[in-house]
Design a protein around this motif. Structure first.
Motif, PDB file in Angstrom:
ATOM      1  N   ASN A 186     -18.143 -19.038 -13.625  1.00 47.19           N
ATOM      2  CA  ASN A 186     -17.735 -20.385 -13.234  1.00 47.19           C
ATOM      3  C   ASN A 186     -18.671 -21.436 -13.800  1.00 47.19           C
ATOM      4  OD1 ASN A 186     -15.403 -21.134 -11.794  1.00 47.19           O
ATOM      5  ND2 ASN A 186     -16.093 -20.092  -9.966  1.00 47.19           N
ATOM      6  N   MET A 202     -15.099 -31.941  -6.198  1.00 49.48           N
ATOM      7  CA  MET A 202     -15.844 -30.896  -6.899  1.00 49.48           C
ATOM      8  C   MET A 202     -15.378 -30.764  -8.342  1.00 49.48           C
ATOM      9  SD  MET A 202     -15.911 -28.226  -3.695  1.00 49.48           S
ATOM     10  CE  MET A 202     -16.502 -26.800  -4.582  1.00 49.48           C
ATOM     11  N   SER A 235     -12.340 -30.241  -2.874  1.00 47.97           N
ATOM     12  CA  SER A 235     -12.098 -29.629  -4.178  1.00 47.97           C
ATOM     13  C   SER A 235     -11.770 -30.681  -5.231  1.00 47.97           C
ATOM     14  CB  SER A 235     -10.965 -28.617  -4.077  1.00 47.97           C
ATOM     15  OG  SER A 235      -9.761 -29.241  -3.680  1.00 47.97           O
ATOM     16  N   ASN A 261     -10.343 -19.072 -10.472  1.00 43.02           N
ATOM     17  CA  ASN A 261     -10.338 -19.431  -9.050  1.00 43.02           C
ATOM     18  C   ASN A 261      -8.965 -19.234  -8.431  1.00 43.02           C
ATOM     19  OD1 ASN A 261     -12.923 -20.617  -7.826  1.00 43.02           O
ATOM     20  ND2 ASN A 261     -12.890 -21.565  -9.844  1.00 43.02           N
ATOM     21  N   SER A 303     -10.275 -29.288 -10.357  1.00 41.03           N
ATOM     22  CA  SER A 303      -9.819 -29.713  -9.038  1.00 41.03           C
ATOM     23  C   SER A 303      -8.607 -28.905  -8.590  1.00 41.03           C
ATOM     24  CB  SER A 303      -9.456 -31.205  -9.054  1.00 41.03           C
ATOM     25  OG  SER A 303     -10.603 -32.004  -9.203  1.00 41.03           O
ATOM     26  N   GLN A 310      -9.852 -25.425  -7.656  1.00 38.75           N
ATOM     27  CA  GLN A 310     -10.539 -25.440  -6.364  1.00 38.75           C
ATOM     28  C   GLN A 310      -9.558 -25.701  -5.225  1.00 38.75           C
ATOM     29  OE1 GLN A 310     -13.712 -24.799  -5.724  1.00 38.75           O
ATOM     30  NE2 GLN A 310     -14.562 -24.722  -7.767  1.00 38.75           N
TER      31      GLN A 310
END
Length: 446
Positions: A356, A44, A41, A372, A226, A229
């Motif tokens: 998203n 990502m 994450s 999220n 981040s 996630q």
């Protein structure tokens, strides 16, 4: 979409071969997967930052700044992934134990996770490659590399799991080793091309040393994503612990159902990824109506695909689950219930993916972080806890909570979209002033 489809086939292939070992192995892989996602994450989030910054710089004709972002993203994530991978490798048994793993689940989970930690630098580098290529609107080349790596993994997985010739039986650890080898070959090639290509946005050696101004911008945009996630990944760890409380069979069913669900989700994920650079480049070029049109078209496409996929998954749920359940009747029963119920909310997940992609492409990753995090921590986990306490639904309490939380977060996300703050560019006036200054200098020089 095809890239996600191949990635999903690779995941299903791993699940199928591991399921031939037994339900404990499937439960172990399901238990530790959120830990892998938790580490990823971070990358990502930075991937979202790279994609949005690169696409907006391209949209405003600032290619040199886009290359600075690409190069800084590479060096930053290479160092970070090496530290995280080595640290996680030595702490693996402790991590799996803290998650509730015991007996065979602890043993198999530790075997699988330790190898996956060693793979972190490889996965991080592929995320860097994706961010750089996707920011330019090129999703074809990453697809080719991913397809090649996934197909090789499909071939290598049974070889390393069950052994062949001089190779011994490795069990679940073999699945992780096959993935490591498959990804290393093609990710290494992809990163190499970014150093030697002359066209497009690439990694430039002159920009690799730390530039704290650029890193600050990347982190500013990427950190909220981040965090979102990471919070989601940690939420799934807690969710797995709830599922595990109903037994290893429930966790195995949950893992199989999620892998199948990811196949159905493939079109929405592909569209969500595709719109990020389109949104970013149009905002960079001050084409807000086109950005809005992108969102509306994507919603229509995504929900249509998801409705069809959800109907298929619902209709054939039991037959599909049986393929991966190794004949375990309890896993089949629980997995069928879960897949049927979650299929009803699959169109909602199409909307969620588009929201998203829009927030990520615009660079307003705070909104992405919020939806999220709130989906799991504000809605799903509290509902699971309450339903588990006040009803006798058993594992079904988890499935009902997932469907309800998906619906509510889509309503909230649409409200954020309609507010319109996502339409503001994240490349600031300082960037544009420097661009004008550079253009003036070039004009004077000529």
């Amino acid at each position: 979409m095809f890239n996600n489809f191949i990635q999903t086939l690779y995941n299903l292939s791993d699940t199928y071969w591991v399921s031939q070992l037994g339900s404990d192995e499937v439960a172990a892989m399901t238990l530790v997967f959120p830990v892998i996602f938790l580490i990823l994450s971070i990358a990502m989030g930075m991937n979202m930052a790279g994609t949005s910054l690169i696409s907006q710089y391209i949209g405003s004709n600032q290619e040199d700044r886009a290359e600075k972002v690409a190069s800084q993203l590479f060096s930053f994530l290479l160092v970070l992934s090496t530290i995280l991978g080595l640290g996680g490798y030595f702490l693996t048994p402790t991590i799996v134990s803290l998650m509730g793993g015991q007996g065979n689940v602890l043993l198999y989970g530790s075997q699988y996770l330790s190898i996956m930690f060693l793979e972190m630098p490889i996965i991080f580098m592929f995320i860097v490659y994706n961010a750089i290529m996707q920011g330019q609107g090129n999703t074809f080349t990453p697809m080719i590399l991913n397809v090649a790596g996934s197909l090789l993994n499909v071939v290598l997985s049974p070889v390393f799991i069950f052994g062949l010739g001089p190779l011994p039986f490795m069990g679940i650890q073999g699945a992780a080793i096959a993935t490591l080898i498959s990804r290393s070959i093609f990710v290494g090639y992809g990163i190499y091309t970014l150093f030697i290509r002359k066209d497009g946005i690439n990694i430039r050696k002159k920009y690799i040393l730390p530039d704290f101004k650029v890193l600050k911008k990347i982190i500013k945009v990427g950190l909220p994503a981040s965090i979102g996630q990471s919070a989601a990944a940690f939420g799934f760890i807690i969710l797995n612990m709830f599922v595990l409380s109903y037994g290893d069979s429930a966790l195995a069913a949950f893992g199989i159902g999620n892998r199948i669900n990811s196949v159905v989700m493939m079109p929405a994920m592909g569209i969500g990824n595709a719109i990020a650079p389109i949104i970013g480049q149009n905002l960079g070029a001050d084409q807000i109506p086109r950005a809005r049109s992108t969102f509306k078209t994507s919603i229509a496409m995504s929900t249509t695909f998801m409705a069809v996929g959800g109907l298929i998954a619902f209709t054939f749920s039991e037959s599909i689950i049986k393929i991966f359940a190794s004949g375990d009747p309890q896993v089949i029963a629980l997995g069928t219930d879960y897949l049927r119920l979650i299929s009803l909310s699959i169109p909602l997940m199409g909307i969620f993916q588009i929201l998203n992609g829009t927030f990520q492409g615009s660079g307003h990753t705070m909104y992405s972080m919020f939806i999220n995090m709130f989906r799991l921590w504000g809605l799903r986990i509290p509902m699971i806890y309450i339903l588990g306490r006040v009803t006798d639904l058993g594992a079904d309490a988890i499935w009902y909570s997932m469907v309800t939380s998906n619906f509510l977060i889509c309503v909230i996300g649409m409200g954020i979209y309609l507010k319109g703050n996502w339409e503001e560019k994240i490349i600031d006036e300082e960037d544009l002033d420097e661009l004008k200054t550079d253009a003036s200098k070039k004009a004077l020089a000529s």
